[in-house]
Structures are given as C-alpha cells and as structure tokens.
Write an enzyme that holds these catalytic residues in place. Sequence first.
Site, mmCIF file in Angstrom:
data_model
loop_
_atom_site.group_PDB
_atom_site.id
_atom_site.type_symbol
_atom_site.label_atom_id
_atom_site.label_comp_id
_atom_site.label_asym_id
_atom_site.label_seq_id
_atom_site.Cartn_x
_atom_site.Cartn_y
_atom_site.Cartn_z
ATOM 1 N N LYS A 50 0.920 -1.309 -0.217
ATOM 2 C CA LYS A 50 -0.143 -0.067 0.178
ATOM 3 C C LYS A 50 1.063 1.013 -0.305
ATOM 4 C CE LYS A 50 -3.894 -2.484 2.419
ATOM 5 N NZ LYS A 50 -4.671 -2.099 3.337
ATOM 6 N N GLN A 94 -4.092 -1.065 9.680
ATOM 7 C CA GLN A 94 -3.965 -2.220 9.291
ATOM 8 C C GLN A 94 -4.929 -3.217 10.101
ATOM 9 O OE1 GLN A 94 -3.355 -3.109 5.821
ATOM 10 N NE2 GLN A 94 -3.876 -5.168 6.137
ATOM 11 N N ASP A 117 -10.528 3.003 4.495
ATOM 12 C CA ASP A 117 -11.265 2.241 4.513
ATOM 13 C C ASP A 117 -12.238 2.204 4.219
ATOM 14 O OD1 ASP A 117 -8.973 -0.115 4.281
ATOM 15 O OD2 ASP A 117 -8.555 0.367 6.437
#
Length: 281
Positions: A50, A94, A117
């Site tokens: 990412k 994460q 997200d």
Amino acid sequence: MTARILDGKAIAAALRARLATDIAALPFTPGLAVVLVGDDPASAVYVRAKDRAAAAAGIAAQTIRLPAATTEAALLAEIARLNADPAVDGILVQLPLPAPIRAAAVIAAIDPAKDVDGFHAVNVGRLAGGDASGLVPCTPRGVMLMLEQAGIAVAGARAIVLGRSAIVGRPMAALLLAADATVTIAHSRSRDLPALCRMAEIVIAATGRAEMVRGDWIAPGAAVIDVGINRLADGRLVGDCAYEECAAMAGAITPVPGGVGPMTIACLLGNTVQAAKARRS
Ligand code: GUN
C-alpha cells in the site's frame, strides 16, 4: 463455454496511472497514513504494498509501525494526532489488530472524512442508505470497477454475494444493490448454496474457503468474481472458486492471483484522492 479472463492487474494498472495523472494536476499533495500494529507477516506485506503504490502515484505516504504491545489508548492517541494533521487526508489502520485492542473502538476514532477504508459507522451507514458516492471499502469498490470495465451489466442482474464480512460481503452487497442488482447474501448458515448460486448471473465469492465454489454451482455464462486468496498446504495460492471448473461454465472470471487483489490497492489510492479533494475543497 470458455470464460473471458478479467485481468485485474491490467485494470488496476490503468486506474493507478489515471490517478497519478490526476494527482499530478492537483494544487496539493494528498497524504495517506497507514498504521501497522504488531508483526503479523501478511499484514506487513500488505502495508508495504500500500505504501509503495501510494508513493508511486504521487501520494505523500507514511507508514506508522507500532509494537504489538501498544495499548489501545496509545493507538487512539496516534489516531487523534493523525486526525488533527492537515497534511493527512487518509488514515488506514491495518487489520487484524493484536489483542486486546478493540478494532471497533479504533475504527470509531478515525475521522470519517479520512476513513479511506470506509469502515467507520458514518461511512457504512451512508452506503447502507444507498449512497455509494462516499468513502466505500476498497475491495468491493474494486469489484464494481472490474464489472464496469468488463461491460457486465449490473442493473437488473441477479447477483449473489458469498460471505457477509464487514470488509467485503456486506459492503459488496450494498454496492450491488445501489447499482440496482437483485442481491442475495449467502453465508455459512445458508441452505443449499449451490442452488442459490446457480440462479445468479453475477457470483461474488468472499468466503475465505479455498476452492469452495465448484463448477456445477455456476450458471452457464455467469460472471464469477473471486475475492478469495488462500494458501494451500502445497504452497499454491488459490481463490474461493475452483478455477478450472468455474471457468469452464462462466462467461467471465477473475483469476487468483491477478484478479481482484490488485484492484484493492488501486481503490485505496482512489479513496485517498477522493478524501483529499473533499477535505480540501
Ligand atoms: N486487512 C485485510 N483487508 C484489509 C483492508 O481492506 N483494510 C484494512 N485496514 N485492513 C485489512
């Protein structure tokens, strides 16, 4: 029938190139902060990917690595700092987080405007209400883009989503519904999955169970989108669909790897740009 193979790597590369051009023309540099707590090896690989993809697209990317012993309070303090940092447009923590940190408390602490997200209740609720124009989870967004790129009509189609996770299944179903599909959500307690699946023109597999979806579950010509990534004992990487069997029935299918996976990161970059534009307008 021989299925058309939907090349996620190529679609994602094109999207990333488009985003890089878009970013270069902005009067500011979008910022993304990725937070990794602990040393889960798979998470470390994802986070590195990412960070690299963001930097390559021209996003100011930073990875904040915190030890596994980090307390929930310390993580919340870090998020408060990122929420207040005007250079940070997107925050991604994460998952999974090491115990005893509560993921729900951490997600709730992220500024919804920076929630790239799409996991915060404000963004979940917006999508659940039928508005897909906000920050929506990256993997389902990637699936919708793949369907669009492939010219697969969603409006009016019978779609089934196998799996009801907060990260994939639920937002996937909400996006398909917002795009006017007739949506079935199936899961581990659903009766007669094969029969439910055979009714669908679009099958989205997100069960996390290797090669669970068999060829005789697929209606001739259906589009099969495989979100799964499973490592077999022999080291092979497979999806949630038995690829050869399903490809023999389907009209279009995504490979694993090289299907949905690359789209997730590309959509994270897209969400970061979207958040940056919205925040800075
Ligand atoms: N872990 C597995 N998938 C994801 C994702 O899309 N976002 C975050 N934050 N963690 C994950």
